[in-house]
Design an enzyme around this catalytic site. Structure first.
Site, PDB file in Angstrom:
ATOM      1  N   ARG A 119       0.831  -1.200   0.000  1.00  0.00           N
ATOM      2  CA  ARG A 119       0.000   0.000   0.000  1.00  0.00           C
ATOM      3  C   ARG A 119       0.863   1.246   0.000  1.00  0.00           C
ATOM      4  O   ARG A 119       1.935   1.277   0.579  1.00  0.00           O
ATOM      5  CB  ARG A 119      -0.889  -0.051   1.248  1.00  0.00           C
ATOM      6  CG  ARG A 119      -2.066   0.902   1.250  1.00  0.00           C
ATOM      7  CD  ARG A 119      -3.099   0.457   2.264  1.00  0.00           C
ATOM      8  NE  ARG A 119      -4.114   1.468   2.463  1.00  0.00           N
ATOM      9  CZ  ARG A 119      -4.255   2.198   3.570  1.00  0.00           C
ATOM     10  NH1 ARG A 119      -3.419   1.993   4.578  1.00  0.00           N
ATOM     11  NH2 ARG A 119      -5.209   3.084   3.682  1.00  0.00           N
ATOM     12  N   LYS A 150       3.054  -8.000  11.738  1.00  0.00           N
ATOM     13  CA  LYS A 150       2.494  -8.154  10.398  1.00  0.00           C
ATOM     14  C   LYS A 150       2.992  -9.434   9.739  1.00  0.00           C
ATOM     15  O   LYS A 150       4.186  -9.725   9.732  1.00  0.00           O
ATOM     16  CB  LYS A 150       2.862  -6.947   9.528  1.00  0.00           C
ATOM     17  CG  LYS A 150       2.231  -6.988   8.144  1.00  0.00           C
ATOM     18  CD  LYS A 150       2.435  -5.673   7.408  1.00  0.00           C
ATOM     19  CE  LYS A 150       1.849  -5.717   6.004  1.00  0.00           C
ATOM     20  NZ  LYS A 150       1.975  -4.425   5.295  1.00  0.00           N
ATOM     21  N   ARG A 166       1.486   3.862  17.707  1.00  0.00           N
ATOM     22  CA  ARG A 166       2.778   4.381  18.161  1.00  0.00           C
ATOM     23  C   ARG A 166       2.564   5.489  19.195  1.00  0.00           C
ATOM     24  O   ARG A 166       1.787   6.411  18.973  1.00  0.00           O
ATOM     25  CB  ARG A 166       3.590   4.946  16.978  1.00  0.00           C
ATOM     26  CG  ARG A 166       4.050   3.890  15.998  1.00  0.00           C
ATOM     27  CD  ARG A 166       4.811   4.537  14.835  1.00  0.00           C
ATOM     28  NE  ARG A 166       5.149   3.578  13.804  1.00  0.00           N
ATOM     29  CZ  ARG A 166       6.263   2.864  13.786  1.00  0.00           C
ATOM     30  NH1 ARG A 166       7.156   3.008  14.747  1.00  0.00           N
ATOM     31  NH2 ARG A 166       6.495   2.019  12.793  1.00  0.00           N
TER      32      ARG A 166
END
Length: 330
Positions: free
Chosen positions: A123, A187, A323
């Site tokens: 992406r 991920k 974060r």
């Protein structure tokens, strides 16, 4: 990370012999290719320099690392022949681009799959690290009887299908809106959906999938700028990429057919059951601002629901981040 380069025809032929992950003596290889032992040694060195790990053991010969396994092209085509035309390439620039070439020839229902991508992307144009014969890199090229206005939830439907399959295989995969798959907060997979040609019905869609299967920590992973994992790292075993390609793509094809009929209706609660950030504090990062809130899943259009000071708000763009938030991983 060193630049990924194309394999020569000789290197591909050598890898096909080594692909059974057994030891092969230098003498036998030299005899097969009608070259000297020194030439074989040189080819092996070149492959190692391209980050394809081949072990050399005195008295035994050469062996491809166990976590490097080539896809069985014949078996995969046989398994999927009733659903999809399989385009297998040892190395390609991008499986999404391969599908685009089929579309130019008015061909659809394509599964393009490769051992390595040289220009794989995720992406927002991010590079997708693609070590040779360790992960799955494939793209579905389909013609869907839907206008573009009804495709907004497609990437979510794809992620949900893949996540369900992984969970059936005892992998506790979770979803990150809109198109990432996580294992234990790291991920493991990404999805990139593109459209080709006119935006009227039927629409040509390009669904790119990258899943970390047997990838191990190494030089090539130094370029990854986020926490990641692979099925092998999580489970402690080496997976058959051929078998996984079939196990993932068959239900994915069927689930996309269901999406064309019903969209995400009746899928909202299922999505929330796999949503890694459901009921958790998150930030939604957009080009010009950030919005903090609590994740509340998705609606039937695939929009993200975020509980903010203004109540439940829906968003169709942006990227989730945690974060800097107390008690959260990156």
């Amino acid at each position: 990370m060193s630049e990924q380069t194309h394999l020569t025809a000789v290197e591909v032929a050598l890898l096909s012999i080594l692909s059974n992950n057994q030891f092969h003596s230098g003498d036998k290889l030299a005899e097969h290719f009608d070259v000297s032992r020194a030439a074989i040694s040189k080819w092996i060195k070149q492959l190692n320099e391209k980050q394809i790990a081949i072990h050399s053991v005195k008295g035994k010969g050469y062996q491809l690392a166990q976590y490097i396994q080539l896809i069985d092209e014949h078996k995969l085509k046989q398994q999927l022949c009733e659903l999809l035309t399989v385009d297998y390439q040892v190395v390609s620039d991008s499986t999404n681009d391969t599908v685009k070439q089929y579309f130019k020839n008015n061909q659809s229902n394509i599964l393009a799959i490769t051992e390595q991508q040289l220009a794989g992307r995720g992406r927002r144009g991010r590079q997708w690290v693609s070590p040779f014969a360790q992960n799955l890199y494939f793209t579905l090229g389909l013609e869907l009887d839907l206008p573009i206005s009804e495709l907004s939830g497609l990437s979510l439907a794809v992620g949900l299908s893949l996540t369900e399959t992984l969970n059936r295989l005892a992998i506790p995969a979770k979803l990150k809106w809109p198109n990432d798959i996580y294992i234990e907060g790291k991920k493991v997979a990404g999805i990139l959906v593109e459209l080709d040609g006119a935006f009227d019905s039927p629409c040509r869609v390009i669904i790119g999938v990258g899943i970390n299967i047997n990838m191990q920590v190494g030089q090539h992973t130094q370029a990854i700028d986020q926490d990641w994992t692979s099925l092998s790292i999580f489970s402690g075993k080496i997976w058959s990429r051929t078998q996984l390609a079939q196990q993932l793509s068959e239900p994915l094809y069927q689930d996309i057919e269901l999406f064309t009929q019903h969209g995400l209706k009746n899928k909202v609660e299922l999505w929330q059951s796999y949503d890694h950030f459901y009921r958790r504090p998150i930030r939604l990062i957009m080009p010009n601002n950030e919005i903090a809130g609590v994740g509340r899943g998705i609606d039937e259009s695939g929009a993200l629901l975020l509980e903010t000071a203004n109540g439940i708000e829906r968003f169709i763009g942006g990227e989730i981040s945690v974060r800097g938030m107390v008690g959260q991983e990156k």
